[in-house]
Motif scaffolding. Structure first.
Motif, mmCIF file in Angstrom:
data_model
loop_
_atom_site.group_PDB
_atom_site.id
_atom_site.type_symbol
_atom_site.label_atom_id
_atom_site.label_comp_id
_atom_site.label_asym_id
_atom_site.label_seq_id
_atom_site.Cartn_x
_atom_site.Cartn_y
_atom_site.Cartn_z
ATOM 1 N N GLN A 127 41.995 39.295 49.552
ATOM 2 C CA GLN A 127 42.680 38.259 50.331
ATOM 3 C C GLN A 127 41.775 37.600 51.365
ATOM 4 O O GLN A 127 42.088 36.531 51.886
ATOM 5 N N HIS A 128 40.632 38.208 51.664
ATOM 6 C CA HIS A 128 39.665 37.626 52.597
ATOM 7 C C HIS A 128 38.838 36.510 51.960
ATOM 8 O O HIS A 128 38.081 35.837 52.662
ATOM 9 N N LEU A 129 38.953 36.334 50.647
ATOM 10 C CA LEU A 129 38.260 35.246 49.960
ATOM 11 C C LEU A 129 39.089 33.974 50.136
ATOM 12 O O LEU A 129 40.165 33.834 49.559
ATOM 13 N N GLU A 130 38.601 33.046 50.936
ATOM 14 C CA GLU A 130 39.389 31.865 51.295
ATOM 15 C C GLU A 130 39.709 30.968 50.107
ATOM 16 O O GLU A 130 40.718 30.271 50.109
ATOM 17 N N THR A 131 38.863 30.980 49.080
ATOM 18 C CA THR A 131 39.096 30.119 47.922
ATOM 19 C C THR A 131 40.034 30.744 46.902
ATOM 20 O O THR A 131 40.485 30.061 45.980
ATOM 21 N N LEU A 132 40.329 32.032 47.048
ATOM 22 C CA LEU A 132 41.147 32.723 46.045
ATOM 23 C C LEU A 132 42.588 32.218 46.095
ATOM 24 O O LEU A 132 43.239 32.256 47.131
ATOM 25 N N GLN A 133 43.067 31.736 44.958
ATOM 26 C CA GLN A 133 44.434 31.227 44.864
ATOM 27 C C GLN A 133 45.370 32.191 44.141
ATOM 28 O O GLN A 133 46.565 32.212 44.407
ATOM 29 N N GLU A 134 44.810 32.989 43.193
ATOM 30 C CA GLU A 134 45.646 33.925 42.440
ATOM 31 C C GLU A 134 44.913 35.231 42.190
ATOM 32 O O GLU A 134 43.705 35.235 41.921
ATOM 33 N N TYR A 135 45.674 36.316 42.294
ATOM 34 C CA TYR A 135 45.187 37.655 41.971
ATOM 35 C C TYR A 135 46.143 38.216 40.924
ATOM 36 O O TYR A 135 47.353 38.308 41.156
ATOM 37 N N VAL A 136 45.603 38.567 39.747
ATOM 38 C CA VAL A 136 46.431 38.949 38.605
ATOM 39 C C VAL A 136 46.143 40.394 38.215
ATOM 40 O O VAL A 136 44.985 40.801 38.096
ATOM 41 N N LEU A 137 47.209 41.160 38.007
ATOM 42 C CA LEU A 137 47.118 42.554 37.557
ATOM 43 C C LEU A 137 47.789 42.659 36.200
ATOM 44 O O LEU A 137 48.952 42.266 36.041
ATOM 45 N N ILE A 138 47.065 43.194 35.222
ATOM 46 C CA ILE A 138 47.589 43.301 33.860
ATOM 47 C C ILE A 138 47.727 44.768 33.492
ATOM 48 O O ILE A 138 46.768 45.539 33.568
ATOM 49 N N SER A 139 48.905 45.156 33.062
ATOM 50 C CA SER A 139 49.194 46.553 32.701
ATOM 51 C C SER A 139 48.641 46.897 31.321
ATOM 52 O O SER A 139 48.638 46.061 30.418
ATOM 53 N N THR A 140 48.202 48.141 31.175
ATOM 54 C CA THR A 140 47.814 48.659 29.856
ATOM 55 C C THR A 140 48.873 49.625 29.323
ATOM 56 O O THR A 140 48.705 50.182 28.245
ATOM 57 N N LYS A 141 49.962 49.823 30.078
ATOM 58 C CA LYS A 141 51.039 50.720 29.648
ATOM 59 C C LYS A 141 52.202 49.980 29.003
ATOM 60 O O LYS A 141 52.920 50.526 28.186
ATOM 61 N N ARG A 142 52.410 48.719 29.423
ATOM 62 C CA ARG A 142 53.494 47.895 28.883
ATOM 63 C C ARG A 142 53.051 46.440 28.985
ATOM 64 O O ARG A 142 52.108 46.138 29.706
ATOM 65 N N GLN A 143 53.733 45.563 28.289
ATOM 66 C CA GLN A 143 53.385 44.142 28.386
ATOM 67 C C GLN A 143 53.966 43.579 29.682
ATOM 68 O O GLN A 143 55.116 43.127 29.728
ATOM 69 N N ARG A 144 53.152 43.624 30.723
ATOM 70 C CA ARG A 144 53.571 43.135 32.040
ATOM 71 C C ARG A 144 52.358 42.613 32.791
ATOM 72 O O ARG A 144 51.315 43.263 32.854
ATOM 73 N N ILE A 145 52.538 41.451 33.387
ATOM 74 C CA ILE A 145 51.488 40.828 34.189
ATOM 75 C C ILE A 145 52.090 40.466 35.537
ATOM 76 O O ILE A 145 53.131 39.806 35.601
ATOM 77 N N ASP A 146 51.446 40.922 36.610
ATOM 78 C CA ASP A 146 51.857 40.564 37.963
ATOM 79 C C ASP A 146 50.830 39.598 38.522
ATOM 80 O O ASP A 146 49.646 39.937 38.652
ATOM 81 N N CYS A 147 51.281 38.398 38.856
ATOM 82 C CA CYS A 147 50.408 37.361 39.399
ATOM 83 C C CYS A 147 50.807 37.112 40.852
ATOM 84 O O CYS A 147 51.935 36.690 41.125
ATOM 85 N N PHE A 148 49.894 37.401 41.764
ATOM 86 C CA PHE A 148 50.116 37.122 43.176
ATOM 87 C C PHE A 148 49.461 35.776 43.473
ATOM 88 O O PHE A 148 48.255 35.619 43.327
ATOM 89 N N ARG A 149 50.283 34.810 43.886
ATOM 90 C CA ARG A 149 49.811 33.435 44.094
ATOM 91 C C ARG A 149 49.939 33.095 45.583
ATOM 92 O O ARG A 149 50.999 33.287 46.184
ATOM 93 N N ARG A 150 48.847 32.581 46.160
ATOM 94 C CA ARG A 150 48.865 32.185 47.574
ATOM 95 C C ARG A 150 49.592 30.847 47.709
ATOM 96 O O ARG A 150 49.238 29.872 47.051
ATOM 97 N N ASN A 151 50.628 30.808 48.556
ATOM 98 C CA ASN A 151 51.377 29.559 48.715
ATOM 99 C C ASN A 151 50.770 28.703 49.833
ATOM 100 O O ASN A 151 49.755 29.076 50.432
ATOM 101 N N THR A 152 51.377 27.573 50.116
ATOM 102 C CA THR A 152 50.809 26.638 51.090
ATOM 103 C C THR A 152 50.799 27.207 52.506
ATOM 104 O O THR A 152 50.027 26.750 53.343
ATOM 105 N N GLU A 153 51.631 28.206 52.772
ATOM 106 C CA GLU A 153 51.626 28.859 54.091
ATOM 107 C C GLU A 153 50.628 30.004 54.156
ATOM 108 O O GLU A 153 50.506 30.676 55.178
#
Length: 197
Positions: A127-153
């Protein structure tokens, strides 16, 4: 990650020199190096699938996609990590061949031994990377993707994608199906303990 035994503080410059010659990848956290464990087939296949899809998508758009052998530098925290997949569209990242500092998208494929760290301290560091807009975690146990997206605030908002659905990554305006990401992947609940050794 596995801590290197009996280590004293090493500088970022010394880390980069040593890492260039090392047969084993190490992540660097404020003067200390940590050896990285090998990955299992589901992990490697998911990362490879996403890399191939993203590479085709950003071709000719001024962005570069990097897979697990490229470091990201978090200068403010004195950290170097190896994300599983990373996209940078910032021209300043062409200045260094050894690491990138301005990614817009970072993806980690979860494993039993790294999930807590990837969701916790590593996410806090990214989160200290100012240009980072999305951080994505992909599971290897089930078909699930969690995408953390930085909003305008500047707040991180979770967008989850599950089996049978579509995935959208706003940072690179990219759509794909979950099935494409998990193509040729055999999911397992009990990963081998080799990653923990």
């Amino acid at each position: 990650m596995i801590a290197t035994q009996n280590q004293s503080y090493i500088s970022p410059e010394e880390y980069l020199r040593t890492e260039e010659q090392s047969p084993i990848k190490h992540e660097y956290i404020d003067g200390h190096v940590y050896a990285m464990a090998g990955a299992l087939d589901p992990h490697v296949t998911i990362a490879g699938n996403l890399f191939a899809l993203l590479r085709n998508h950003v071709r000719g758009k001024g962005c570069r996609v990097h897979i697990s052998d490229m470091k990201v530098r978090i200068e403010s925290l004195n950290i170097f990590y190896y994300p599983d997949v990373m996209v940078t569209c910032d021209e300043r990242d062409r200045e260094s061949a050894a690491f990138k500092r301005y990614p817009c998208l970072i993806v980690e494929v979860l494993s039993k031994s790294t999930e807590a760290f990837d969701r916790g301290d590593k996410f806090a560091d990214y989160q200290h990377l100012e240009t980072l807009q999305e951080y994505v975690l992909i599971s290897t146990k089930r078909q699930r993707i969690d995408c953390f997206r930085r909003n305008t605030e500047g707040l991180w908002v979770l967008h989850s994608f599950t089996q049978g659905g579509k995935v959208y990554l706003a940072s690179v305006d990219f759509y794909t199906s979950i099935d494409e990401l998990y193509e040729d992947v055999t999911l397992t609940d009990d990963e081998l303990e080799i990653e923990d050794s």
